[in-house]
Motif scaffolding. Structure first.
Motif, PDB file in Angstrom:
ATOM      1  N   ILE A 131       0.870  -1.182   0.000  1.00 32.46           N
ATOM      2  CA  ILE A 131       0.000   0.000   0.000  1.00 32.46           C
ATOM      3  C   ILE A 131       0.907   1.232   0.000  1.00 32.46           C
ATOM      4  O   ILE A 131       1.868   1.277   0.775  1.00 32.46           O
ATOM      5  CB  ILE A 131      -0.905   0.005   1.257  1.00 32.46           C
ATOM      6  N   MET A 156      -4.054   6.034   6.778  1.00 36.79           N
ATOM      7  CA  MET A 156      -4.140   5.019   7.827  1.00 36.79           C
ATOM      8  C   MET A 156      -2.876   5.105   8.678  1.00 36.79           C
ATOM      9  O   MET A 156      -1.772   5.009   8.155  1.00 36.79           O
ATOM     10  CB  MET A 156      -4.242   3.642   7.173  1.00 36.79           C
ATOM     11  N   LYS A 158      -0.656   3.299  11.383  1.00 35.60           N
ATOM     12  CA  LYS A 158      -0.488   1.938  11.910  1.00 35.60           C
ATOM     13  C   LYS A 158       0.762   1.847  12.783  1.00 35.60           C
ATOM     14  O   LYS A 158       1.683   2.639  12.620  1.00 35.60           O
ATOM     15  CB  LYS A 158      -0.395   0.924  10.753  1.00 35.60           C
ATOM     16  N   GLY A 165      -4.729  -4.822  13.391  1.00 35.68           N
ATOM     17  CA  GLY A 165      -5.548  -3.654  13.707  1.00 35.68           C
ATOM     18  C   GLY A 165      -5.245  -2.993  15.044  1.00 35.68           C
ATOM     19  O   GLY A 165      -5.889  -2.011  15.402  1.00 35.68           O
ATOM     20  N   MET A 168      -4.294   1.210  15.470  1.00 37.85           N
ATOM     21  CA  MET A 168      -4.600   1.644  14.110  1.00 37.85           C
ATOM     22  C   MET A 168      -5.655   2.752  14.122  1.00 37.85           C
ATOM     23  O   MET A 168      -6.619   2.665  14.872  1.00 37.85           O
ATOM     24  CB  MET A 168      -5.142   0.424  13.364  1.00 37.85           C
ATOM     25  N   GLU A 200      -0.013   4.673   5.854  1.00 35.85           N
ATOM     26  CA  GLU A 200      -0.434   4.126   4.564  1.00 35.85           C
ATOM     27  C   GLU A 200      -1.586   4.965   4.044  1.00 35.85           C
ATOM     28  O   GLU A 200      -2.374   5.487   4.830  1.00 35.85           O
ATOM     29  CB  GLU A 200      -0.932   2.679   4.715  1.00 35.85           C
ATOM     30  N   LYS A 201      -1.717   5.043   2.764  1.00 35.05           N
ATOM     31  CA  LYS A 201      -2.917   5.594   2.148  1.00 35.05           C
ATOM     32  C   LYS A 201      -4.085   4.713   2.610  1.00 35.05           C
ATOM     33  O   LYS A 201      -3.958   3.499   2.635  1.00 35.05           O
ATOM     34  CB  LYS A 201      -2.745   5.533   0.624  1.00 35.05           C
ATOM     35  N   TYR A 202      -5.225   5.329   3.013  1.00 34.89           N
ATOM     36  CA  TYR A 202      -6.378   4.517   3.408  1.00 34.89           C
ATOM     37  C   TYR A 202      -7.152   4.100   2.167  1.00 34.89           C
ATOM     38  O   TYR A 202      -7.570   4.938   1.369  1.00 34.89           O
ATOM     39  CB  TYR A 202      -7.289   5.290   4.367  1.00 34.89           C
ATOM     40  N   LEU A 203      -7.321   2.801   1.994  1.00 33.15           N
ATOM     41  CA  LEU A 203      -8.078   2.286   0.846  1.00 33.15           C
ATOM     42  C   LEU A 203      -9.522   2.035   1.277  1.00 33.15           C
ATOM     43  O   LEU A 203      -9.779   1.210   2.147  1.00 33.15           O
ATOM     44  CB  LEU A 203      -7.459   0.983   0.325  1.00 33.15           C
ATOM     45  N   HIS A 208     -10.217  -7.674   2.768  1.00 28.91           N
ATOM     46  CA  HIS A 208      -9.091  -8.335   3.432  1.00 28.91           C
ATOM     47  C   HIS A 208      -9.019  -9.757   2.882  1.00 28.91           C
ATOM     48  O   HIS A 208      -9.859 -10.587   3.192  1.00 28.91           O
ATOM     49  CB  HIS A 208      -9.336  -8.339   4.953  1.00 28.91           C
ATOM     50  N   THR A 230     -13.019 -10.371   5.096  1.00 31.37           N
ATOM     51  CA  THR A 230     -13.400  -8.956   5.149  1.00 31.37           C
ATOM     52  C   THR A 230     -14.416  -8.667   6.254  1.00 31.37           C
ATOM     53  O   THR A 230     -14.409  -7.573   6.819  1.00 31.37           O
ATOM     54  CB  THR A 230     -13.968  -8.509   3.783  1.00 31.37           C
ATOM     55  N   GLN A 232     -15.515  -8.175   9.543  1.00 32.74           N
ATOM     56  CA  GLN A 232     -14.822  -8.010  10.817  1.00 32.74           C
ATOM     57  C   GLN A 232     -15.561  -6.984  11.664  1.00 32.74           C
ATOM     58  O   GLN A 232     -16.200  -6.090  11.137  1.00 32.74           O
ATOM     59  CB  GLN A 232     -13.400  -7.467  10.600  1.00 32.74           C
ATOM     60  N   HIS A 235     -11.799  -5.272  14.159  1.00 29.01           N
ATOM     61  CA  HIS A 235     -10.656  -6.089  13.727  1.00 29.01           C
ATOM     62  C   HIS A 235     -10.696  -7.513  14.239  1.00 29.01           C
ATOM     63  O   HIS A 235      -9.699  -8.231  14.179  1.00 29.01           O
ATOM     64  CB  HIS A 235      -9.332  -5.406  14.075  1.00 29.01           C
ATOM     65  N   LEU A 277      -4.653  -6.389   1.002  1.00 33.67           N
ATOM     66  CA  LEU A 277      -5.876  -5.628   0.784  1.00 33.67           C
ATOM     67  C   LEU A 277      -6.122  -5.670  -0.713  1.00 33.67           C
ATOM     68  O   LEU A 277      -5.184  -5.529  -1.494  1.00 33.67           O
ATOM     69  CB  LEU A 277      -5.710  -4.174   1.216  1.00 33.67           C
ATOM     70  N   MET A 287      -0.242  -6.362   3.148  1.00 34.71           N
ATOM     71  CA  MET A 287      -0.539  -5.661   4.395  1.00 34.71           C
ATOM     72  C   MET A 287       0.407  -6.129   5.491  1.00 34.71           C
ATOM     73  O   MET A 287       1.133  -5.357   6.060  1.00 34.71           O
ATOM     74  CB  MET A 287      -1.990  -5.915   4.783  1.00 34.71           C
ATOM     75  N   ASN A 440     -20.116  -4.727   7.338  1.00 36.12           N
ATOM     76  CA  ASN A 440     -19.253  -4.059   8.325  1.00 36.12           C
ATOM     77  C   ASN A 440     -19.835  -2.710   8.750  1.00 36.12           C
ATOM     78  O   ASN A 440     -19.768  -2.348   9.918  1.00 36.12           O
ATOM     79  CB  ASN A 440     -17.839  -3.878   7.767  1.00 36.12           C
TER      80      ASN A 440
HETATM   81  C1  MV4 Z   1      -6.347  -1.064   6.002  1.00 31.53           C
HETATM   82  C2  MV4 Z   1      -7.576  -0.776   5.363  1.00 31.53           C
HETATM   83  C3  MV4 Z   1      -7.584   0.271   4.441  1.00 31.53           C
HETATM   84  N1  MV4 Z   1      -6.450   0.949   4.162  1.00 31.53           N
HETATM   85  N2  MV4 Z   1      -5.247  -0.358   5.695  1.00 31.53           N
HETATM   86  C4  MV4 Z   1      -5.847  -3.959   8.803  1.00 31.53           C
HETATM   87  C5  MV4 Z   1      -6.043  -4.940   9.880  1.00 31.53           C
HETATM   88  C6  MV4 Z   1      -7.288  -5.633   9.552  1.00 31.53           C
HETATM   89  N3  MV4 Z   1      -7.948  -6.050  10.739  1.00 31.53           N
HETATM   90  C7  MV4 Z   1      -8.076  -4.635   8.736  1.00 31.53           C
HETATM   91  N4  MV4 Z   1      -7.155  -3.776   8.167  1.00 31.53           N
HETATM   92  C8  MV4 Z   1      -7.361  -2.819   7.219  1.00 31.53           C
HETATM   93  N5  MV4 Z   1      -6.267  -2.065   6.906  1.00 31.53           N
HETATM   94  C9  MV4 Z   1      -5.301   0.637   4.783  1.00 31.53           C
HETATM   95  N6  MV4 Z   1      -4.187   1.319   4.457  1.00 31.53           N
HETATM   96  C10 MV4 Z   1      -8.703  -1.543   5.656  1.00 31.53           C
HETATM   97  C11 MV4 Z   1      -8.608  -2.585   6.576  1.00 31.53           C
HETATM   98  C12 MV4 Z   1      -9.797  -3.392   6.754  1.00 31.53           C
HETATM   99  C13 MV4 Z   1     -10.818  -3.053   7.669  1.00 31.53           C
HETATM  100  C14 MV4 Z   1     -10.727  -1.932   8.517  1.00 31.53           C
HETATM  101  C15 MV4 Z   1     -11.752  -1.626   9.392  1.00 31.53           C
HETATM  102  C16 MV4 Z   1     -12.896  -2.445   9.461  1.00 31.53           C
HETATM  103  C17 MV4 Z   1     -13.003  -3.544   8.653  1.00 31.53           C
HETATM  104  C18 MV4 Z   1     -11.973  -3.871   7.760  1.00 31.53           C
HETATM  105  C19 MV4 Z   1     -12.105  -4.989   6.928  1.00 31.53           C
HETATM  106  C20 MV4 Z   1     -11.093  -5.303   6.056  1.00 31.53           C
HETATM  107  C21 MV4 Z   1      -9.955  -4.501   5.969  1.00 31.53           C
END
Ligand code: MV4
Length: 451
Positions: A131, A156, A158, A165, A168, A200-203, A208, A230, A232, A235, A277, A287, A440
């Motif tokens: 990322i 993001m 981290k 997570g 974060m 990181e840039k937030y996507l 996941h 995905t 979650q 986290h 991701l 990631m 989510n």
């Molecule tokens: C991210 C993200 C978007 N952008 N990082 C990292 C740990 C894992 N538990 C989820 N993670 C994510 N990292 C960047 N740069 C999106 C997630 C992510 C997520 C975040 C919040 C709630 C639900 C999620 C589901 C999948 C991925």
């Protein structure tokens, strides 16, 4: 091959490992805390050694006690399961010094992947897409803000020592960056005694998706396809499945090859997971790498027919992988639901108590990995996961129906659980459509209402 293995864990994963050992003709030594004398893992193992009081710090994290239990019982290897000491380099090194095999990767691999910004660097060098974000770790909020402004929001934040997570935060504007950075940093310091962060840039609405790999000590590395995790809440994964709905064969091959490159760059052996991701345009980005067996490993076992725990044990004992990449094929679709002692009505508050009535589902393509038995007293000191219900069928649609049927049969009485919540989730049209992001969002909304 080993004659005796000590399992340095509790709950369903300890039971899972004990069963694998028994099938392999390996004697098992369980360890337990004083709160777990009647636990299923303690009863199923050939022998059990009490290693200390209830608190994890005093028992399942007590390295000296666990190692002396291994030495005195004559175990040649220790399987750490997940959580507890599974990614602890100090423990892995202590095992080696005592002449006991740590069933997992080398301490050097754990260390290299444990620092998440170092892991990023390793992946960039290995040509694995990461990322977009910062190259070097940072501790200074002002410097972080400068880099975030440059990168553009959302960003993001981290923790280098984090993962999964922990520590974060998403910063949506320059204005809120400093507060969020400092908050995440304080949390990280509290949890890990380390305050190094990366950006990181937030996507938005990314999925996941993680790839299971297996690697032996001779440098043979294969991947076993992906898992979509995905769905979650805070986290914590709730439902995992394989194959991922929108990963086609071409993407699967590209992600698999990237995961193998990642493992090779880490000098990795044992079972491991490379987390990616995947954005809406199907771009994938590294990631982090998990250097342990994971909770959701059964879905991969169901579709590949490969027993990951047995492979970990064989690899640790120095055997070469009996599969090449071309031997691995994915058959059908598997889904796992995590059943926890948590009250959905009270913001998923963990609960303890006695199981007064239990009925586990079964039948064709239904698997239950659990620590439960009738009359069991769930202690309040440990992770709230009680069971994993895993189903396997020819198609996703059939697997969803099978999960609904299995969860409908499952009876757990005496303590609140998330069972009804999971039943409703897998029955929903959002789940059938595979709309994890919308699920989510719903979860977030509902949680905010309760608190
Ligand atoms: C991210 C993200 C978007 N952008 N990082 C990292 C740990 C894992 N538990 C989820 N993670 C994510 N990292 C960047 N740069 C999106 C997630 C992510 C997520 C975040 C919040 C709630 C639900 C999620 C589901 C999948 C991925």
């Amino acid at each position: 091959m080993y004659q005796k293995i000590l399992i340095a864990n509790r709950g369903e994963i300890a039971v899972r490992i004990i069963r694998a050992c028994r099938e392999m003709g390996i004697e098992t030594v369980a360890v337990c805390s004083t709160a777990d004398r009647e636990a299923l893992h303690a009863q199923l193992a050939d022998t059990c050694i009490c290693i200390g009081p209830e608190r994890p710090k005093d028992s399942y994290l007590n390295m000296e006690e666990i190692l002396s239990a291994a030495v005195s019982s004559g175990a040649q290897a220790i399987h750490p399961g997940f959580g507890f000491l599974s990614e602890n380099t100090k423990f892995a090194r202590m095992c080696i010094r005592c002449g006991i095999d740590f069933i997992g990767p080398s301490p050097e691999s754990i260390e290299r992947m444990g620092n998440k910004s170092e892991a990023r660097k390793t992946m960039i060098q290995a040509g694995v897409p990461v990322i977009p974000g910062t190259e070097e770790a940072l501790t200074d909020a002002a410097e972080g803000k400068r880099l975030a402004d440059e990168m553009g929001y959302p960003v993001m934040i981290k923790a280098c020592a984090g993962g999964g997570g922990k520590g974060m935060r998403v910063a949506r504007s320059s204005r809120e960056f400093t507060d969020l950075f400092e908050m995440a940093q304080r949390e990280t310091m509290q949890a890990f005694g380390d305050d190094k962060m990366y950006l990181e840039k937030y996507l938005e609405n990314a999925r996941h998706i993680e790839v299971q790999i297996l690697s032996d000590k001779s440098g043979n590395t294969i991947h076993l396809g992906e898992r979509d995790c995905t769905i979650q809440r805070k986290h914590q994964k709730l439902v995992e499945e394989t194959p991922a709905l929108f990963v086609d064969d071409a993407l699967r091959q590209k992600m698999g090859e990237a995961a193998v490159r990642a493992a090779k760059a880490a000098g990795y052996y044992s079972a491991g997971t490379v987390e990616f991701l995947v954005d809406k345009d199907r771009n994938f980005y590294f990631m982090e790498m998990n250097t342990r067996i994971q909770v959701e490993h059964p879905v991969t076992e169901m579709v590949t027919g490969i027993d990951l725990i047995k492979q970990m044990i064989r690899i640790s004992a120095g055997e070469t992988l009996p599969y090449r990449q071309t031997d691995v094929s994915v058959r059908g679709h598997a889904i796992e639901c995590r059943i926890s002692a948590e009250d959905p009505e009270r913001g998923f508050l963990p609960c303890a108590g006695t199981i007064t009535n239990l009925y586990l589902p079964g039948g064709n393509g239904v698997r239950v990995d659990s620590l439960l038995y009738n009359g069991y007293q769930v202690p309040p000191y440990y992770d709230s996961m009680l069971a994993k219900v895993i189903v396997h069928a020819d198609s996703r649609e059939e697997a969803v129906r099978k999960m609904r049927s299995a969860l409908g049969e499952l009876v757990i009485e005496g303590i609140p659980t998330n069972l009804d919540f999971q039943y409703n989730l897998v029955s929903s049209s959002l789940f059938r459509e595979g709309n994890a992001s919308a699920i989510n969002e719903e979860l977030e909304k509902r949680y905010r209402k309760v608190c």
